[in-house]
Write a protein that holds these residues in place. Structure first.
Motif, mmCIF file in Angstrom:
data_model
loop_
_atom_site.group_PDB
_atom_site.id
_atom_site.type_symbol
_atom_site.label_atom_id
_atom_site.label_comp_id
_atom_site.label_asym_id
_atom_site.label_seq_id
_atom_site.Cartn_x
_atom_site.Cartn_y
_atom_site.Cartn_z
ATOM 1 N N LYS A 56 52.500 50.305 59.609
ATOM 2 C CA LYS A 56 51.187 50.155 59.788
ATOM 3 C C LYS A 56 50.412 50.841 58.737
ATOM 4 C CE LYS A 56 48.031 53.051 62.850
ATOM 5 N NZ LYS A 56 48.142 53.824 64.044
ATOM 6 N N ALA A 57 49.135 50.217 58.372
ATOM 7 C CA ALA A 57 48.390 50.777 57.282
ATOM 8 C C ALA A 57 47.752 51.965 57.826
ATOM 9 C CB ALA A 57 47.198 49.745 56.902
ATOM 10 N N GLY A 58 47.864 53.112 57.104
ATOM 11 C CA GLY A 58 47.137 54.345 57.135
ATOM 12 C C GLY A 58 45.693 54.162 56.364
ATOM 13 N N PRO A 59 44.930 55.182 56.509
ATOM 14 C CA PRO A 59 43.826 55.277 55.864
ATOM 15 C C PRO A 59 43.813 55.113 54.249
ATOM 16 C CG PRO A 59 44.123 57.534 57.040
ATOM 17 C CD PRO A 59 45.479 56.604 56.903
ATOM 18 N N TYR A 86 51.267 53.076 54.002
ATOM 19 C CA TYR A 86 51.936 52.739 55.199
ATOM 20 C C TYR A 86 52.797 53.440 55.985
ATOM 21 C CZ TYR A 86 50.190 48.426 53.257
ATOM 22 O OH TYR A 86 49.355 47.258 52.510
ATOM 23 N N ILE A 87 52.692 53.547 57.382
ATOM 24 C CA ILE A 87 53.371 54.487 58.137
ATOM 25 C C ILE A 87 54.169 53.670 59.317
ATOM 26 C CG2 ILE A 87 51.927 56.525 57.759
ATOM 27 C CD1 ILE A 87 50.170 55.819 60.289
ATOM 28 N N ARG A 88 54.879 54.266 60.105
ATOM 29 C CA ARG A 88 55.702 53.565 61.260
ATOM 30 C C ARG A 88 54.566 53.562 62.420
ATOM 31 N NH1 ARG A 88 59.258 50.560 60.202
ATOM 32 N NH2 ARG A 88 60.401 52.103 59.184
ATOM 33 N N GLY A 89 54.256 52.265 62.977
ATOM 34 C CA GLY A 89 53.466 52.025 63.934
ATOM 35 C C GLY A 89 54.287 52.397 65.391
ATOM 36 N N PRO A 90 53.459 52.341 66.474
ATOM 37 C CA PRO A 90 54.048 52.457 67.597
ATOM 38 C C PRO A 90 55.259 51.926 68.047
ATOM 39 C CG PRO A 90 51.900 51.873 68.028
ATOM 40 C CD PRO A 90 52.069 51.994 66.477
#
Length: 80
Positions: free
Chosen positions: A21-24, A12-16
């Motif tokens: 936000k889920a990553g690959p 999980y990363i930071r979304g805009p």
């Protein structure tokens, strides 16, 4: 009936807009390998968190079983 099972590393990363936000998703050989990968990525600052999940798929019926959560590190969204 053919059942396929996979261990998935879901980062999980930071979304805009600031939300997680889920990553690959990446398949791993074992849950331990997934946790090691997650811990290293978290320590490097490339992710905010990760979840390790076991998913099973019935190839004949084309159905997925409920995911089994095996571990997590850092920030992850609530599991439903």
């Amino acid at each position: 009936m053919t059942i396929t099972t996979q261990i998935i590393y879901q980062p999980y990363i930071r979304g805009p807009k600031g939300a997680l936000k889920a990553g690959p998703a990446i398949a791993c050989a074992t849950a331990d390998a997934g946790l090691v990968r997650a811990e290293r990525a978290l320590a490097a600052g490339s992710i905010l968190g990760a979840r390790i999940v076991r998913v099973s798929h019935d190839d004949d019926a084309e159905e997925f079983a409920d995911p089994e959560y095996l571990g997590q590190v850092g920030e992850v969204p609530d599991a439903d």
